[in-house]
Design a protein around this motif. Structure first.
Motif, PDB file in Angstrom:
ATOM      1  N   UNK A  41      -0.743  -2.551  11.204  1.00 54.77           N
ATOM      2  CA  UNK A  41      -0.171  -1.812  12.340  1.00 54.77           C
ATOM      3  C   UNK A  41      -1.249  -1.460  13.370  1.00 54.77           C
ATOM      4  N   UNK A  42      -2.489  -1.304  12.920  1.00 50.40           N
ATOM      5  CA  UNK A  42      -3.601  -0.984  13.814  1.00 50.40           C
ATOM      6  C   UNK A  42      -4.292  -2.252  14.340  1.00 50.40           C
ATOM      7  N   UNK A  43      -3.674  -3.410  14.094  1.00 48.26           N
ATOM      8  CA  UNK A  43      -4.232  -4.707  14.505  1.00 48.26           C
ATOM      9  C   UNK A  43      -5.636  -4.939  13.963  1.00 48.26           C
ATOM     10  N   UNK A  44      -5.869  -4.463  12.741  1.00 46.65           N
ATOM     11  CA  UNK A  44      -7.140  -4.653  12.053  1.00 46.65           C
ATOM     12  C   UNK A  44      -6.955  -5.742  10.989  1.00 46.65           C
ATOM     13  N   UNK A  45      -8.038  -6.418  10.625  1.00 46.16           N
ATOM     14  CA  UNK A  45      -7.916  -7.434   9.572  1.00 46.16           C
ATOM     15  C   UNK A  45      -7.582  -6.784   8.215  1.00 46.16           C
ATOM     16  N   UNK A  46      -6.796  -7.497   7.435  1.00 44.24           N
ATOM     17  CA  UNK A  46      -6.414  -7.021   6.103  1.00 44.24           C
ATOM     18  C   UNK A  46      -6.264  -8.227   5.186  1.00 44.24           C
ATOM     19  N   UNK A  47      -6.238  -7.955   3.911  1.00 41.74           N
ATOM     20  CA  UNK A  47      -6.098  -9.017   2.918  1.00 41.74           C
ATOM     21  C   UNK A  47      -5.070  -8.608   1.872  1.00 41.74           C
ATOM     22  N   UNK A  48      -4.364  -9.588   1.359  1.00 40.19           N
ATOM     23  CA  UNK A  48      -3.406  -9.335   0.276  1.00 40.19           C
ATOM     24  C   UNK A  48      -3.990  -9.731  -1.080  1.00 40.19           C
ATOM     25  N   UNK A  49      -5.248 -10.135  -1.106  1.00 42.00           N
ATOM     26  CA  UNK A  49      -5.874 -10.588  -2.349  1.00 42.00           C
ATOM     27  C   UNK A  49      -5.851  -9.513  -3.441  1.00 42.00           C
ATOM     28  N   UNK A  50      -6.225  -8.298  -3.095  1.00 43.98           N
ATOM     29  CA  UNK A  50      -6.221  -7.211  -4.069  1.00 43.98           C
ATOM     30  C   UNK A  50      -4.821  -6.903  -4.571  1.00 43.98           C
ATOM     31  N   UNK A  51      -3.859  -6.935  -3.652  1.00 40.68           N
ATOM     32  CA  UNK A  51      -2.457  -6.705  -4.018  1.00 40.68           C
ATOM     33  C   UNK A  51      -2.022  -7.737  -5.042  1.00 40.68           C
ATOM     34  N   UNK A  52      -2.338  -8.995  -4.766  1.00 42.40           N
ATOM     35  CA  UNK A  52      -1.890 -10.072  -5.647  1.00 42.40           C
ATOM     36  C   UNK A  52      -2.667 -10.123  -6.954  1.00 42.40           C
ATOM     37  N   UNK A  53      -3.889  -9.614  -6.956  1.00 41.17           N
ATOM     38  CA  UNK A  53      -4.640  -9.509  -8.212  1.00 41.17           C
ATOM     39  C   UNK A  53      -3.930  -8.511  -9.143  1.00 41.17           C
ATOM     40  N   UNK A  54      -3.538  -7.376  -8.584  1.00 42.32           N
ATOM     41  CA  UNK A  54      -2.803  -6.377  -9.366  1.00 42.32           C
ATOM     42  C   UNK A  54      -1.437  -6.938  -9.768  1.00 42.32           C
ATOM     43  N   UNK A  55      -0.803  -7.668  -8.859  1.00 40.30           N
ATOM     44  CA  UNK A  55       0.496  -8.283  -9.163  1.00 40.30           C
ATOM     45  C   UNK A  55       0.376  -9.222 -10.362  1.00 40.30           C
ATOM     46  N   UNK A  56      -0.696  -9.988 -10.412  1.00 35.15           N
ATOM     47  CA  UNK A  56      -0.928 -10.880 -11.559  1.00 35.15           C
ATOM     48  C   UNK A  56      -1.033 -10.090 -12.858  1.00 35.15           C
ATOM     49  N   UNK A  57      -1.746  -8.962 -12.803  1.00 35.63           N
ATOM     50  CA  UNK A  57      -1.884  -8.118 -13.988  1.00 35.63           C
ATOM     51  C   UNK A  57      -0.528  -7.535 -14.403  1.00 35.63           C
ATOM     52  N   UNK A  58       0.258  -7.103 -13.423  1.00 35.14           N
ATOM     53  CA  UNK A  58       1.590  -6.558 -13.713  1.00 35.14           C
ATOM     54  C   UNK A  58       2.468  -7.623 -14.359  1.00 35.14           C
ATOM     55  N   UNK A  59       2.452  -8.835 -13.805  1.00 30.88           N
ATOM     56  CA  UNK A  59       3.298  -9.896 -14.335  1.00 30.88           C
ATOM     57  C   UNK A  59       2.849 -10.356 -15.722  1.00 30.88           C
TER      58      UNK A  59
END
Length: 92
Positions: A41-59
């Protein structure tokens, strides 16, 4: 009868631990999603890598027990949701 009670208690404790781990991971995932949304929302760079790392652990955890799975997140998903939040906020 005490062996059955021990087995039930052990099973119950294992499920409780499983759910506790799931809740902890899910909270971490949600915090990372929120962080990515704010950056987007602030037009700053972001990554979903950490989100998906946790998602892998959850799955992986879900494959061993009673907790649900979670979907992997893409950059486009974050962008679309951030835009939706901004539009909704402007409409208020």
């Amino acid at each position: 009868m005490s062996e059955v009670h021990k087995a039930i208690t052990s099973h119950s404790q294992n499920q409780h631990r499983h759910i506790q781990i799931f809740v902890q991971l899910d909270n971490q995932r949600e915090a990372l999603i929120e962080e990515a949304l704010e950056l987007c929302k602030a037009n700053q760079p972001y990554s979903v890598d950490g989100i998906n790392e946790i998602t892998s652990q959850i799955n992986a955890l879900a494959s061993k027990g009673v907790s649900p799975t979670r979907k992997y997140v893409t950059n486009m998903m974050v962008k679309e949701y951030a835009q939706k939040l901004v539009v909704n906020k402007l409409g208020q």
